[in-house]
Scaffold this motif. Structure first.
Motif, PDB file in Angstrom:
ATOM      1  N   ILE A  16      55.775  39.119  27.578  1.00  0.00           N
ATOM      2  CA  ILE A  16      54.682  38.293  27.893  1.00  0.00           C
ATOM      3  C   ILE A  16      54.207  39.054  29.202  1.00  0.00           C
ATOM      4  O   ILE A  16      52.941  39.239  29.426  1.00  0.00           O
ATOM      5  CB  ILE A  16      55.132  36.985  28.612  1.00  0.00           C
ATOM      6  CG1 ILE A  16      55.556  36.266  27.368  1.00  0.00           C
ATOM      7  CG2 ILE A  16      54.065  36.294  29.206  1.00  0.00           C
ATOM      8  CD1 ILE A  16      56.068  34.739  27.369  1.00  0.00           C
ATOM      9  N   TRP A  17      54.848  39.749  29.910  1.00  0.00           N
ATOM     10  CA  TRP A  17      54.459  40.619  31.196  1.00  0.00           C
ATOM     11  C   TRP A  17      53.455  41.595  30.660  1.00  0.00           C
ATOM     12  O   TRP A  17      52.409  41.726  31.096  1.00  0.00           O
ATOM     13  CB  TRP A  17      55.705  41.243  31.715  1.00  0.00           C
ATOM     14  CG  TRP A  17      56.155  40.240  32.824  1.00  0.00           C
ATOM     15  CD1 TRP A  17      57.057  39.441  32.955  1.00  0.00           C
ATOM     16  CD2 TRP A  17      55.824  40.352  34.315  1.00  0.00           C
ATOM     17  NE1 TRP A  17      57.420  38.835  33.932  1.00  0.00           N
ATOM     18  CE2 TRP A  17      56.759  39.337  34.926  1.00  0.00           C
ATOM     19  CE3 TRP A  17      54.949  41.198  35.312  1.00  0.00           C
ATOM     20  CZ2 TRP A  17      56.829  39.276  36.347  1.00  0.00           C
ATOM     21  CZ3 TRP A  17      55.094  40.965  36.725  1.00  0.00           C
ATOM     22  CH2 TRP A  17      55.805  39.914  37.052  1.00  0.00           C
ATOM     23  N   GLU A 135      67.796  53.251  30.500  1.00  0.00           N
ATOM     24  CA  GLU A 135      66.870  54.014  30.427  1.00  0.00           C
ATOM     25  C   GLU A 135      65.432  53.302  29.609  1.00  0.00           C
ATOM     26  O   GLU A 135      64.368  53.201  30.035  1.00  0.00           O
ATOM     27  CB  GLU A 135      66.971  55.414  29.775  1.00  0.00           C
ATOM     28  CG  GLU A 135      67.878  56.304  30.441  1.00  0.00           C
ATOM     29  CD  GLU A 135      67.441  56.473  31.864  1.00  0.00           C
ATOM     30  OE1 GLU A 135      66.132  56.826  32.003  1.00  0.00           O
ATOM     31  OE2 GLU A 135      68.057  56.439  32.954  1.00  0.00           O
ATOM     32  N   LEU A 136      65.766  52.535  28.560  1.00  0.00           N
ATOM     33  CA  LEU A 136      64.800  51.771  27.958  1.00  0.00           C
ATOM     34  C   LEU A 136      64.160  50.545  28.696  1.00  0.00           C
ATOM     35  O   LEU A 136      63.055  50.423  28.851  1.00  0.00           O
ATOM     36  CB  LEU A 136      65.499  50.993  26.522  1.00  0.00           C
ATOM     37  CG  LEU A 136      64.532  50.189  25.764  1.00  0.00           C
ATOM     38  CD1 LEU A 136      63.381  50.909  25.303  1.00  0.00           C
ATOM     39  CD2 LEU A 136      65.260  49.575  24.470  1.00  0.00           C
ATOM     40  N   LYS A 142      58.345  50.563  33.321  1.00  0.00           N
ATOM     41  CA  LYS A 142      57.618  51.554  33.796  1.00  0.00           C
ATOM     42  C   LYS A 142      56.192  51.632  33.093  1.00  0.00           C
ATOM     43  O   LYS A 142      55.021  51.777  33.735  1.00  0.00           O
ATOM     44  CB  LYS A 142      58.079  52.944  33.777  1.00  0.00           C
ATOM     45  CG  LYS A 142      57.352  54.104  34.550  1.00  0.00           C
ATOM     46  CD  LYS A 142      58.128  55.319  34.454  1.00  0.00           C
ATOM     47  CE  LYS A 142      57.550  56.475  35.118  1.00  0.00           C
ATOM     48  NZ  LYS A 142      58.262  57.840  34.961  1.00  0.00           N
ATOM     49  N   ARG A 143      56.269  51.895  31.700  1.00  0.00           N
ATOM     50  CA  ARG A 143      55.093  51.672  30.810  1.00  0.00           C
ATOM     51  C   ARG A 143      54.255  50.579  31.289  1.00  0.00           C
ATOM     52  O   ARG A 143      52.830  50.652  31.221  1.00  0.00           O
ATOM     53  CB  ARG A 143      55.393  51.939  29.447  1.00  0.00           C
ATOM     54  CG  ARG A 143      56.092  53.203  29.042  1.00  0.00           C
ATOM     55  CD  ARG A 143      56.148  53.224  27.597  1.00  0.00           C
ATOM     56  NE  ARG A 143      56.786  52.170  26.874  1.00  0.00           N
ATOM     57  CZ  ARG A 143      58.047  52.285  26.514  1.00  0.00           C
ATOM     58  NH1 ARG A 143      58.642  53.648  27.104  1.00  0.00           N
ATOM     59  NH2 ARG A 143      58.638  51.255  26.072  1.00  0.00           N
ATOM     60  N   ILE A 146      55.280  47.487  35.924  1.00  0.00           N
ATOM     61  CA  ILE A 146      55.829  46.275  36.537  1.00  0.00           C
ATOM     62  C   ILE A 146      56.813  46.910  37.179  1.00  0.00           C
ATOM     63  O   ILE A 146      57.809  47.458  36.828  1.00  0.00           O
ATOM     64  CB  ILE A 146      56.571  45.543  35.455  1.00  0.00           C
ATOM     65  CG1 ILE A 146      55.536  44.868  34.427  1.00  0.00           C
ATOM     66  CG2 ILE A 146      57.137  44.088  36.024  1.00  0.00           C
ATOM     67  CD1 ILE A 146      55.758  44.174  33.209  1.00  0.00           C
ATOM     68  N   PRO A 147      56.958  46.814  38.665  1.00  0.00           N
ATOM     69  CA  PRO A 147      58.022  47.284  39.497  1.00  0.00           C
ATOM     70  C   PRO A 147      59.474  46.324  38.998  1.00  0.00           C
ATOM     71  O   PRO A 147      59.331  45.241  38.983  1.00  0.00           O
ATOM     72  CB  PRO A 147      57.670  46.749  40.842  1.00  0.00           C
ATOM     73  CG  PRO A 147      56.073  46.572  40.754  1.00  0.00           C
ATOM     74  CD  PRO A 147      55.661  46.081  39.492  1.00  0.00           C
ATOM     75  N   GLN A 148      60.483  47.021  38.961  1.00  0.00           N
ATOM     76  CA  GLN A 148      61.716  46.704  38.497  1.00  0.00           C
ATOM     77  C   GLN A 148      62.171  45.704  39.559  1.00  0.00           C
ATOM     78  O   GLN A 148      62.473  44.573  39.121  1.00  0.00           O
ATOM     79  CB  GLN A 148      62.883  47.675  38.879  1.00  0.00           C
ATOM     80  CG  GLN A 148      64.087  47.252  38.097  1.00  0.00           C
ATOM     81  CD  GLN A 148      65.060  48.416  38.055  1.00  0.00           C
ATOM     82  OE1 GLN A 148      64.599  49.656  37.723  1.00  0.00           O
ATOM     83  NE2 GLN A 148      66.326  48.371  38.043  1.00  0.00           N
TER      84      GLN A 148
END
Length: 487
Positions: A16-17, A135-136, A142-143, A146-148
């Motif tokens: 959704i993000w 990593e995924l 990242k793609r 969205i900041p973690q």
């Protein structure tokens, strides 16, 4: 606990993000009037002791917009969004969540870092070969830009709401399941007749067609037209050295998966990796050319006209830019395209002549339904001899009585929603006149097959009703203050 939460979550997920981030990035929704009191300027509302931030509202609005846009085949105009009152829906959804969050706080429920980690690890969006792929997870966020830390912070409310629902979950009793089983497994023996209209029964009245257009003309508009100055940058075809290519593959290997969701070996996708590598180098060239065009140092020389249904162009972005502005390069064919907006021709209401064929279809559809419905009522009044198709239940899927499989499924669904022994059901431009000849209250042969499904449905219905009632009670318990005026 985490398994239950993952199975039942209906709130924020990374997909959704991703679907809303472009919309949110375009700027805040121009909505209502804002209370600019210093203590309130960052919020749209306050429920109990919890503030609802502008960012939360923006994200929620983006989710609603993405959902309804998908239902509208990817095109949801500002006017349609306003008619749906998406702003109000988003705000009231957040207010309802905030009521439950206040209640969870009062109950002493909370969320810690361990809860967040477990939730993320259990999320199938971040799994490779059935296991969590760190990593995924990082690359997905990242793609999506969205900041973690922001994503993980946003999960707190999601997890807290899931904890509350789990804590309040009411177990299903045997009588609940038995009642639904009896309703679902009921079977009716049906006699039916399909009624249709012949083409020669539909007479075209031009005056009536024009009147229909007058009534619906606001629904028939031309598409937005864009006149664009463009420049295409074809992909370079240089050969990268083995070291560069391997490094590029290692950095992006999650993009090279087979149908089994396993990452393909480098040698198996070497040509594809080279193509992607060259495309990335082409993007750098395109960005340099974009800056020149933007500064007026170069020209986007090829002029084209296109409509808003052109899927090869980023139409949503074009709708947001002003005349004279230039879009950043985007992938197009085997390369990158730069476009400068020369002119935007807004939609207008079609003339009768332009809309006639579309209006005529609506006219024929309405007349057909009128004729078919009149025939169905006449058969019910004077009696009919239908085809006895035997007993059918709610799960009947095999088409009978001359209907297609899809039409028969619609008929069965509507049939079990009716209470009359003899009636008719409209299915598009057809009617099915039916009579219930006999009825069985339960099919014992299917009871074991559906028992688990019915138990789950019973639990869902029971707990949904509980949450609705609780929401009403909490609205009286916690004060709700709105810092924006609703539309």
């Amino acid at each position: 606990m985490i398994t239950w939460m993952q199975k039942h979550r209906k709130y924020l997920v990374v997909t959704i993000w991703i679907s809303t981030i472009a919309f949110v990035g375009a700027g805040f929704v121009g909505w209502g009037a804002y209370d600019l009191n210093a203590s309130r300027s960052g919020s749209v509302a306050k429920v109990g002791h919890r503030n609802i931030s502008i960012q939360e509202f923006q994200n929620k609005y983006g989710q609603f917009h993405a959902y309804y846009s998908q239902l509208a085949d990817g095109h949801l105009s500002e006017e349609e969004a306003a008619n749906l009152k998406l702003e109000n829906l988003a705000l009231e959804s957040l207010v309802n969540d905030a009521l439950f969050l206040n209640f969870a706080d009062d109950l002493g429920l909370g969320v810690n870092d361990e809860d967040i980690v477990k939730y993320i690890i259990a999320d199938q969006n971040f799994h490779t070969n059935g296991k969590f792929d760190k990593e995924l997870y990082k690359n997905t966020l990242k793609r999506a830009r969205i900041p973690q830390s922001e994503y993980e912070e946003s999960l707190k409310n999601v997890i807290l709401l899931d904890k509350l629902r789990h804590a309040l979950n009411i177990p299903t009793k045997k009588q609940d399941t038995d009642m639904l089983l009896a309703s679902y497994l009921m079977q009716d023996r049906i006699s039916m007749q399909v009624v249709e209209a012949d083409d020669n029964e539909i007479k075209i009245d031009e005056d009536a067609v024009k009147t229909l257009w007058e009534e619906h003309k606001n629904e028939y508009k031309t598409m937005t037209e864009f006149k664009l100055d463009t420049k295409f940058i074809p992909a370079i075809t240089s050969e990268a050295n083995a070291t560069e290519l391997r490094a590029f593959y290692d950095e992006n290997k999650n993009e090279y998966k087979g149908s089994d969701d396993k990452i393909k070996d480098f040698e198996a996708v070497k040509d594809e990796v080279l193509k992607d590598f060259n495309l990335k180098q082409t993007k750098k060239i395109a960005l340099e050319e974009y800056l020149k065009i933007k500064k007026g140092e170069s020209e986007a020389g090829t002029t084209i006209s296109t409509l808003e249904d052109n899927a090869s162009l980023p139409i949503d972005e074009l709708k947001l830019v002003k005349t004279g502005e230039t879009l950043k390069p985007f992938e197009y064919d085997d390369g990158y395209m730069i476009v400068k907006v020369k002119e935007v021709i807004a939609p207008r209401i079609m003339s009768f002549e332009e809309a006639r064929e579309q209006i005529l279809e609506l006219y024929k559809e309405q007349k057909t339904k009128e004729i078919v419905e009149a025939k169905a009522k006449e058969l019910l009044k004077n009696g009919f001899k239908g085809i006895d198709i035997g007993f059918i239940g709610r799960d009947a899927v095999k088409a009978q009585g001359g209907l297609t499989e899809g039409e028969f499924n619609v008929f069965v669904s509507k049939l079990f929603g009716k209470s009359a022994k003899k009636d008719y059901v409209m299915i598009d431009n057809k009617a099915v006149v039916y009579e219930i000849l006999e009825q069985n209250l339960i099919n014992r042969d299917k009871e074991s097959e559906y028992k688990d499904i019915i138990a789950q449905q019973s639990s869902y219905l029971k707990n949904s009703e509980l949450m609705r009632d609780l929401s009403t009670a909490l609205a009286k318990r916690y004060k709700v203050e709105y810092y924006v005026s609703k539309k």
